[in-house]
Write a protein that holds these residues in place. Structure first.
Motif, PDB file in Angstrom:
ATOM      1  N   GLN A 121       0.816  -1.218   0.000  1.00 16.76           N
ATOM      2  CA  GLN A 121       0.000   0.000   0.000  1.00 16.76           C
ATOM      3  C   GLN A 121       0.848   1.266   0.000  1.00 16.76           C
ATOM      4  N   SER A 187      -5.715  -2.205 -13.172  1.00 17.73           N
ATOM      5  CA  SER A 187      -6.814  -1.720 -12.334  1.00 17.73           C
ATOM      6  C   SER A 187      -7.573  -0.622 -13.064  1.00 17.73           C
ATOM      7  N   GLU A 233     -12.858  11.157  -9.551  1.00 24.12           N
ATOM      8  CA  GLU A 233     -13.130   9.725  -9.559  1.00 24.12           C
ATOM      9  C   GLU A 233     -11.862   8.929  -9.256  1.00 24.12           C
ATOM     10  N   HIS A 235      -9.282   9.960  -7.497  1.00 23.25           N
ATOM     11  CA  HIS A 235      -8.962  10.145  -6.078  1.00 23.25           C
ATOM     12  C   HIS A 235      -9.825   9.232  -5.206  1.00 23.25           C
ATOM     13  N   LEU A 236     -11.103   9.114  -5.543  1.00 15.96           N
ATOM     14  CA  LEU A 236     -11.990   8.245  -4.773  1.00 15.96           C
ATOM     15  C   LEU A 236     -11.587   6.778  -4.906  1.00 15.96           C
ATOM     16  N   MET A 237     -11.151   6.392  -6.096  1.00 12.89           N
ATOM     17  CA  MET A 237     -10.673   5.016  -6.302  1.00 12.89           C
ATOM     18  C   MET A 237      -9.468   4.717  -5.413  1.00 12.89           C
ATOM     19  N   CYS A 239      -8.549   6.311  -2.649  1.00 15.63           N
ATOM     20  CA  CYS A 239      -8.954   6.317  -1.232  1.00 15.63           C
ATOM     21  C   CYS A 239      -9.640   5.015  -0.853  1.00 15.63           C
ATOM     22  N   GLU A 240     -10.491   4.512  -1.737  1.00 13.30           N
ATOM     23  CA  GLU A 240     -11.200   3.259  -1.450  1.00 13.30           C
ATOM     24  C   GLU A 240     -10.236   2.082  -1.405  1.00 13.30           C
ATOM     25  N   GLU A 241      -9.321   2.021  -2.342  1.00 13.38           N
ATOM     26  CA  GLU A 241      -8.364   0.921  -2.400  1.00 13.38           C
ATOM     27  C   GLU A 241      -7.458   0.901  -1.169  1.00 13.38           C
ATOM     28  N   SER A 243      -8.211   2.271   1.710  1.00 12.47           N
ATOM     29  CA  SER A 243      -9.050   2.377   2.927  1.00 12.47           C
ATOM     30  C   SER A 243      -8.780   3.666   3.679  1.00 12.47           C
TER      31      SER A 243
END
Length: 244
Positions: A121, A187, A233, A235-237, A239-241, A243
């Motif tokens: 990560q 990805s 979008e 940035h959200l990906m 952040c989600e990946e 956590s």
């Protein structure tokens, strides 16, 4: 009302004059654009940005006062509840500008996140940080080149120099994209980064190939706005990946 304040009001002609001055200042100050206001509220989760507070409702506050900047900028705006806003505006209060800048920085997950190097990560985050830095350097350079080529007053040398600078910064952005795609492999985020790169690069080529000065349809394109949704979008990906 304290003696100092009441004395100041008497010296300026009383409360009515003070209110008139406030209204005059408000009339001259434009509202924060709705989209910019939305970004600031989303950044803070629609709560007060001070961690120990986190209450609602909130107001949009300027870190450096409007009276000095005379403009609304995302980096200078922060969401505060009315109480914290009042405390910040108080020159004798406990919340100073340095503290407020830190609260603003803490709202950025890339600055405040604590990651364990689980499944690589840390490497994923490092690749994203490098990508953001290179795009933040490259895209404004492209915009500056386009702006110069839009002005009839610009010299051909100025346009050529700015083009050369943008090409140099593009090479670094391309390296960052390749490193990002290597780290993130097959990805959605990797594919999206490639799409953003080619969109900006395509616009850059259009600017370069167009006659001088730029025709209206090219001159009026806002490349930052065109990639804003895809950038959010991405940035959200991330952040989600991670956590975050």
């Amino acid at each position: 009302m304290g003696a100092g304040v009441s004395g100041g009001l008497r010296a300026r002609g009383g409360l009515s004059v003070w209110v008139a001055n406030i209204r005059s200042m408000s009339a001259k100050r434009p509202k924060v654009p709705s989209e910019l206001r939305r970004r600031v509220l989303i950044e803070a989760g629609h709560r007060c940005a001070i961690p120990a507070c986190k209450t609602t409702p909130v107001e949009i506050a300027h870190i450096i006062p409007w009276s000095k900047t005379r403009k609304h900028e995302f980096k200078n705006l922060i969401a505060l509840c009315p109480t914290c806003h009042t405390r910040f505006d108080d020159p004798h209060g406990s919340i100073d500008r340095k503290a407020m800048r830190q609260y603003k920085a803490n709202l950025n997950p890339l600055l405040s996140v604590g990651l364990r190097n689980r499944e690589g990560q840390a490497a994923l985050l490092a690749a994203y940080q490098e990508l953001r830095a290179r795009f933040a350097d490259w895209v404004p350079a492209e915009v500056q080149h386009a702006a110069a080529k839009s002005r009839r007053s610009s010299s051909l040398k100025e346009v050529a120099d700015l083009r050369s600078q943008s090409v140099h910064k593009f090479s670094w952005a391309m390296c960052a994209v390749l490193d990002f795609q290597s780290a993130w492999k097959d990805s959605e985020a990797s594919d999206l980064v490639g799409s953003i790169l080619y969109h900006v690069a395509g616009w850059s080529d259009e600017v370069h190939d167009a006659p001088f000065p730029l025709p209206k349809e090219t001159r009026q394109r806002d490349i930052a706005e065109e990639i804003s949704e895809a950038s959010t979008e991405l940035h959200l990906m991330v952040c989600e990946e991670l956590s975050m």
